[in-house]
Design a protein around this motif. Structure first.
Motif, short mmCIF file in Angstrom:
data_model
loop_
_atom_site.label_atom_id
_atom_site.label_comp_id
_atom_site.label_asym_id
_atom_site.label_seq_id
_atom_site.Cartn_x
_atom_site.Cartn_y
_atom_site.Cartn_z
N VAL A 179 43.54 36.04 46.99
CA VAL A 179 44.39 36.09 45.81
C VAL A 179 44.20 37.44 45.13
N PHE A 180 45.29 38.05 44.70
CA PHE A 180 45.21 39.35 44.03
C PHE A 180 45.85 39.27 42.66
N ARG A 181 45.31 40.06 41.76
CA ARG A 181 45.77 40.04 40.37
C ARG A 181 46.44 41.36 39.99
N PHE A 227 36.05 38.56 40.65
CA PHE A 227 35.47 37.22 40.65
C PHE A 227 36.61 36.22 40.50
N TYR A 228 36.70 35.28 41.45
CA TYR A 228 37.68 34.22 41.25
C TYR A 228 37.26 32.94 41.95
N SER A 229 37.81 31.84 41.43
CA SER A 229 37.59 30.53 42.03
C SER A 229 38.94 29.91 42.34
N LEU A 230 38.95 29.06 43.37
CA LEU A 230 40.15 28.32 43.78
C LEU A 230 39.82 26.84 43.82
N THR A 246 48.69 36.24 42.58
CA THR A 246 49.54 35.94 43.73
C THR A 246 48.68 35.77 44.98
N ASP A 247 49.16 34.93 45.89
CA ASP A 247 48.56 34.78 47.21
C ASP A 247 49.02 35.96 48.06
N MET A 300 38.81 37.18 37.10
CA MET A 300 38.52 38.30 36.20
C MET A 300 37.82 39.40 36.99
N ASP A 301 38.00 40.63 36.56
CA ASP A 301 37.39 41.79 37.21
C ASP A 301 36.35 42.39 36.27
N ARG A 302 35.10 42.15 36.56
CA ARG A 302 34.03 42.81 35.83
C ARG A 302 32.75 42.70 36.66
N PHE A 303 31.87 43.67 36.51
CA PHE A 303 30.63 43.66 37.27
C PHE A 303 29.74 42.51 36.82
N GLY A 304 29.01 41.95 37.77
CA GLY A 304 28.08 40.89 37.42
C GLY A 304 27.66 40.08 38.63
N TYR A 305 27.12 38.90 38.37
CA TYR A 305 26.57 38.05 39.41
C TYR A 305 26.76 36.59 39.01
N PHE A 306 26.58 35.70 39.98
CA PHE A 306 26.82 34.28 39.77
C PHE A 306 25.53 33.50 39.97
#
Length: 415
Positions: free
Chosen positions: A283-285, A322-325, A291-292, A369-375
């Motif tokens: 998926v791209f933003r 970072f994204y979830s589906l 959008t797929d 969302m686009d930002r640096f980090g970790y999960f």
């Protein structure tokens, strides 16, 4: 008597040629269990000490021009309580890790006109900060979804932001890309290493197979990493190599190869997470719109042909976001964490977006969302297999998103 003792020590690899303090040492999970790896400058591999008893390490790869050091390895016995290499303490695996850290796409980009300021650990290339913050969370296991190596070409003359940076698939580059900035996180927990497309045999393949590939024998390019399974207690991690499949062009041979890589999933008797660099559903933003892309067509075709067995979650990177589906009950959820330090997909998409769109012919709820980090992913309850709660933390260590996984449904919302 002294000669006999010396002969025994030599046979065990505990005496003889000079050993040096390792340049790097870590614990990683493989299909055969935990393994200790070490990079050493001496004439012989260092000694591994497990629960107070010395164990020899074997040579994985000899030194050469690109890697002028020894690459050594040794299996870590199941149930080990302590481990160290030449006095350097190492983390030992837990049978049922409670806290995971997930990250990826962490190297510093030096390629042609796309240049990061590798010498600036805050505004330029924040992987060291990401790794240090993640280590402070005291994880039991770290999952890196691939793309460690980005320094492909020299820093342009006159650019202070990357001046002096090593480049090319060789030890100084890997040391700068992974082992130096992630030292604290490598010392905090065992790792699961995924292979990214930047570790393909055109770019960082030699370093990948020498240093990180899970197979006990270092392969030579051209080569492919075998799928391997890691039981983390109630969940099986199935780690697949997706370095090579084309993102957009259907290629029958690539789809067939990925079908073969998926086959070990059929043997899992408990819920599984598919850990692979390229996401099945890309998926791209653009601004607030999601959008797929239709990308990774060969993986999608393989998944439809072979099936995903008891997979409840796909864990990936590749996209620097970072994204979830959440597909509901029809498909496993997906989590993409490509925010470890390389250039983000967008500098204007830091604000979270939640939307419902069609992905590969099915309705899905997407958080992005686009930002640096970790999960950080925490198991809910001591033994629950498919209940996990997670948070995404940014460079300030603030919680930006909260997530939950239950029965294959991966949902995230803004914190």
């Amino acid at each position: 008597m002294q000669r006999a003792a010396a002969a025994i020590l030599m046979a065990l690899g505990l005496a003889g040629p000079a050993r040096a303090t390792p340049l790097a040492a870590w614990v990683q999970m493989t299909g055969a269990g935990a393994e200790v790896r070490a990079v050493a400058e001496g004439e012989a591999c260092p000694v591994l000490t497990v629960d107070g008893k010395a164990r020899p390490m074997s040579l994985r790869a000899a030194r050469d021009d690109a890697f002028p050091n020894l690459m050594c390895e040794a299996a870590l016995p199941r149930g080990a309580r302590t481990a160290s290499v030449e006095g350097r303490a190492l983390p030992v695996p837990k049978a049922q890790p409670q806290r995971l850290v997930i990250l990826g796409d962490s190297g510093c980009r030096l390629k042609g006109k796309v240049i990061q300021n590798c010498n600036d650990p805050v505004a330029g290339w924040p992987f060291a900060k990401v790794a240090a913050l993640a280590a402070a969370q005291k994880p039991d296991l770290v999952i890196h979804v691939g793309d460690y190596y980005y320094r492909e070409t020299p820093c342009p003359e006159g650019l202070a932001g990357c001046a002096g940076s090593p480049y090319g698939d060789r030890w100084p580059s890997w040391k700068a890309e992974l082992f130096d900035p992630a030292a604290s996180l490598l010392g905090a927990a065992p790792w699961v290493f995924g292979r990214g497309n930047h570790e393909d045999c055109v770019r960082g393949g030699k370093g990948w197979f020498r240093l990180l590939d899970a197979d006990p024998k270092a392969r030579s390019c051209p080569a492919h990493s075998d799928t391997f399974l890691v039981d983390i207690g109630g969940v099986t991690l199935a780690v697949l190599d997706s370095a090579d499949p084309d993102d957009t062009k259907p290629i029958a041979a690539e789809a067939e190869a990925f079908v073969n890589d998926l086959k070990p999933l059929a043997a899992t008797k408990q819920p599984a997470w598919l850990v692979t660099h390229r996401p099945l559903w890309e998926v791209f933003r653009t601004g607030p719109l999601l959008t797929d892309t239709g990308g990774n067509v060969n993986e999608r075709q393989a998944a439809k042909a072979q099936g995903l067995g008891r997979t409840e979650l796909v864990v990936a990177g590749h996209l620097h976001t970072f994204y979830s589906l959440d597909f509901g009950a029809g498909r496993p959820g997906q989590l993409v964490v490509g925010t470890g330090g390389d250039v983000l997909d967008s500098a204007k998409a830091a604000a979270p977006v939640l939307a419902k769109i069609q992905v590969d012919g099915a309705p899905a709820t997407v958080f992005d969302m686009d930002r640096f980090g970790y999960f950080v992913f925490d198991r809910v309850g001591g033994g629950a297999a498919d209940d996990w709660k997670g948070v995404f933390r940014d460079l300030t260590d603030a919680v930006i998103a909260t997530c939950a996984l239950h029965a294959g449904r991966m949902t995230c919302v803004a914190a």
